[in-house]
Design a protein around this motif. Structure first.
Motif, PDB file in Angstrom:
ATOM      1  N   THR A   1       0.493   9.141  -1.154  1.00  0.00           N
ATOM      2  CA  THR A   1       1.681   7.951  -1.682  1.00  0.00           C
ATOM      3  C   THR A   1       1.944   6.622  -1.324  1.00  0.00           C
ATOM      4  O   THR A   1       1.809   6.555  -0.305  1.00  0.00           O
ATOM      5  CB  THR A   1       3.252   9.354  -0.633  1.00  0.00           C
ATOM      6  N   GLU A   2       2.936   5.732  -2.660  1.00  0.00           N
ATOM      7  CA  GLU A   2       2.662   4.824  -2.103  1.00  0.00           C
ATOM      8  C   GLU A   2       4.011   4.677  -0.705  1.00  0.00           C
ATOM      9  O   GLU A   2       3.351   3.482  -0.261  1.00  0.00           O
ATOM     10  CB  GLU A   2       3.358   3.811  -3.024  1.00  0.00           C
ATOM     11  N   LYS A   3       4.756   5.121  -0.827  1.00  0.00           N
ATOM     12  CA  LYS A   3       5.741   5.433   0.691  1.00  0.00           C
ATOM     13  C   LYS A   3       5.389   5.044   1.385  1.00  0.00           C
ATOM     14  O   LYS A   3       5.427   4.120   2.372  1.00  0.00           O
ATOM     15  CB  LYS A   3       6.587   6.395  -0.297  1.00  0.00           C
ATOM     16  N   SER A   4       4.632   6.185   1.808  1.00  0.00           N
ATOM     17  CA  SER A   4       3.945   5.962   3.654  1.00  0.00           C
ATOM     18  C   SER A   4       2.814   4.949   3.331  1.00  0.00           C
ATOM     19  O   SER A   4       2.566   4.219   3.841  1.00  0.00           O
ATOM     20  CB  SER A   4       2.926   7.173   3.477  1.00  0.00           C
ATOM     21  N   ALA A   5       2.181   4.531   2.266  1.00  0.00           N
ATOM     22  CA  ALA A   5       0.896   3.523   2.663  1.00  0.00           C
ATOM     23  C   ALA A   5       1.972   1.948   3.116  1.00  0.00           C
ATOM     24  O   ALA A   5       1.232   1.307   3.556  1.00  0.00           O
ATOM     25  CB  ALA A   5       0.169   3.326   0.904  1.00  0.00           C
ATOM     26  N   ASN A   6       2.956   1.847   2.081  1.00  0.00           N
ATOM     27  CA  ASN A   6       4.076   0.765   2.531  1.00  0.00           C
ATOM     28  C   ASN A   6       4.611   0.940   3.886  1.00  0.00           C
ATOM     29  O   ASN A   6       4.565  -0.071   4.458  1.00  0.00           O
ATOM     30  CB  ASN A   6       5.495   0.612   1.431  1.00  0.00           C
ATOM     31  N   ARG A   7       4.739   1.540   3.878  1.00  0.00           N
ATOM     32  CA  ARG A   7       5.504   1.751   5.346  1.00  0.00           C
ATOM     33  C   ARG A   7       4.259   1.517   6.574  1.00  0.00           C
ATOM     34  O   ARG A   7       4.634   1.239   8.135  1.00  0.00           O
ATOM     35  CB  ARG A   7       5.650   3.168   5.916  1.00  0.00           C
ATOM     36  N   ALA A   8       3.560   2.354   6.019  1.00  0.00           N
ATOM     37  CA  ALA A   8       2.015   1.835   7.689  1.00  0.00           C
ATOM     38  C   ALA A   8       1.403   0.220   7.160  1.00  0.00           C
ATOM     39  O   ALA A   8       1.808  -0.485   8.407  1.00  0.00           O
ATOM     40  CB  ALA A   8       0.831   2.917   6.748  1.00  0.00           C
ATOM     41  N   ILE A   9       1.489  -0.103   6.578  1.00  0.00           N
ATOM     42  CA  ILE A   9       1.673  -1.623   6.290  1.00  0.00           C
ATOM     43  C   ILE A   9       3.287  -2.277   7.192  1.00  0.00           C
ATOM     44  O   ILE A   9       2.824  -3.293   8.525  1.00  0.00           O
ATOM     45  CB  ILE A   9       1.455  -2.513   4.849  1.00  0.00           C
ATOM     46  N   GLU A  10       3.929  -2.131   6.569  1.00  0.00           N
ATOM     47  CA  GLU A  10       5.215  -3.059   7.528  1.00  0.00           C
ATOM     48  C   GLU A  10       5.305  -2.487   8.724  1.00  0.00           C
ATOM     49  O   GLU A  10       5.506  -3.440   9.484  1.00  0.00           O
ATOM     50  CB  GLU A  10       6.556  -2.073   6.774  1.00  0.00           C
ATOM     51  N   LEU A  11       4.811  -1.129   9.771  1.00  0.00           N
ATOM     52  CA  LEU A  11       4.323  -0.941  10.610  1.00  0.00           C
ATOM     53  C   LEU A  11       3.041  -1.087  11.508  1.00  0.00           C
ATOM     54  O   LEU A  11       3.367  -0.788  12.721  1.00  0.00           O
ATOM     55  CB  LEU A  11       4.222   0.721  10.678  1.00  0.00           C
ATOM     56  N   GLY A  12       2.329  -2.280  10.736  1.00  0.00           N
ATOM     57  CA  GLY A  12       1.435  -2.620  11.433  1.00  0.00           C
ATOM     58  C   GLY A  12      -0.007  -1.551  10.790  1.00  0.00           C
ATOM     59  O   GLY A  12      -1.459  -2.195  12.079  1.00  0.00           O
TER      60      GLY A  12
END
Lengths: 293, 293
Positions: B47-58
């Protein structure tokens, strides 16, 4: 019976007798002293060894035989296995005066409340259950700040004098506990669900693994995967827990039967390779999240 | 197959692809970066959502589709549910070159090892199981210093090139893990005893309480008595754990049957009011103390 004309009890600098010098009574004594509620703490112990250890650890000031200890105390707090609590509590109630008061910390409440219901001094007793514990026992298991943020159940409040209910509440609240009122039967039923069954599953899980897994090293090395937290309670004292299960037998059997039924559903889902049913069971279990923090 | 002539792999500044951006892969990525083992981390997520969250969290530097991510990476680490691991691993193995290497973190090992046993690139894969986890999932569940002091099982070491076994060992050891070697069947059996059954009992315990205890408030208020630690794992993800139980079905059924037998002994002791037997069961369970710290 309810003597509401009595003056409010001052709850500080009490002389306290703790019957039992273990996990709960020891932690209770440490907290009473830390909060300035007790000025002198007398321990009553079955063994000289535990009594001496409790003195060394600063839990009690002195150890005395029960009757002598009662005579010197304002407040008697009983935290011993629930089967021995009943006869010892009879002796205590036969001995105390109207100026003294008594509470217990037992994990079952109905049997004790029934045993004491017609005692002429019943009104000087408060039935309590501070909902805190660890898998360890003995005076060494006592910890500071043990009860903070936990619930404490008081049963049959209406059968105890108002002055001593107030005193007990002040004590537990000073220790940081939240007071909950319940009748003794309701307490025992809820305790079976949220505490006693957890201990039974943990004991049974330990036996399962010890029976099937002959390689200690493998258990030890791999135990990171959730095992330790579910099996932790299996270290608990048999002499403390067996009498609890026995006294709360009907409730514990009820919940144990339900638990075996629930495990059988997992078994059936696996046997039939029914992934959908397996996931349904697990999604339902996830709802526990709503209740726990 | 075993290419022992290859030079030792330098394990620092790797470009790493993590397949899955959740609890295990996320914690692994954080650790790789903290230890300087990875210079660039690519995430592959459903999911794009998890991917974006993983980027945000470093956790990851960028998210890419699987094939693109593989092409840019030195090392591909797969930590997704064990049922989807098998087809995705096939694709990865069909795509990698001799210069790349792959590992998985799955809680079952036999099905995957069997699926890959005849793949021409099998020697570039290491089957691993870092024995750490929590009941939480998703990128937010990733934690720093997660694996420290825990065991990591490596299976079928002899089927992987020495250079990449060395590299994987260096990585896990740098993360503070102790390496244990086992064949895949032995791993799955031990994992059933020390991890999978704990999860099933926890799920079943949650269902027991939710079924019988209709008063949420009572559970919530009283849950101090051991309930939380035994039921904690019931919050675990069904999509992660159902496939584990299915893949490890025979072992899990074996241990589940034994567990029901052990619970029945407690039931029988209670029904017959046999205190001696009850205490014997509990004293036996106490032996777990010898194995756990």
């Amino acid at each position: 019976m309810n003597n509401s004309s009595k003056e409010a009890k001052t709850v500080e600098g009490l002389t306290v007798c703790i019957v039992g010098v273990g996990l709960i009574s020891g932690s209770f004594a440490l907290a009473l002293r830390d909060k300035g509620l007790a000025k002198h703490i007398i321990g009553v112990s079955r063994t000289e060894k535990s009594a001496n250890r409790a003195i060394e650890l600063g839990i009690i000031d002195e150890a005395l035989p029960l009757l002598e200890a009662i005579k010197k105390s304002d407040f008697i707090y009983v935290a011993i296995p629930v089967d021995t609590t009943i006869p010892i509590m009879q002796t205590i109630m036969d001995t105390i005066t109207e100026q003294q008061f008594v509470a217990d910390a037992g994990s079952t409440k109905l049997a004790l409340c029934e045993a004491l219901q017609n005692h002429p001094m019943r009104h000087r007793f408060v039935a309590t259950h501070p909902m805190w514990g660890t898998e360890y026992s003995g005076p060494e298991a006592a910890v500071r700040d043990a009860f903070k943020g936990r619930a404490c159940v008081i049963c049959e409040k209406e059968k105890s004098d108002k002055d001593i209910v107030d005193a007990i509440e002040t004590i537990y609240k000073t220790l940081g506990m939240n007071i909950i009122y319940m009748d003794a039967a309701a307490h025992d039923m809820h305790a079976a669900y949220v505490s006693h069954i957890s201990h039974i599953t943990s004991f049974a899980l330990a036996n399962t693994v010890l029976e099937k897994e002959k390689e200690d090293d493998a258990i030890f090395a791999l135990a990171g995967g959730g095992f330790e937290s579910t099996v932790r309670l299996a270290k608990s004292s048999a002499s403390m827990w067996a009498p609890i299960f026995m006294q709360n037998r009907d409730n514990v059997l009820d919940v144990l039967n339900e638990h075996i039924t629930q495990l059988r559903k997992f078994k059936s889902a696996l046997e039939k390779e029914n992934l959908e049913f397996l996931e349904e069971l697990m999604h339902n279990a996830n709802k526990i999240n709503r209740i726990l923090k």
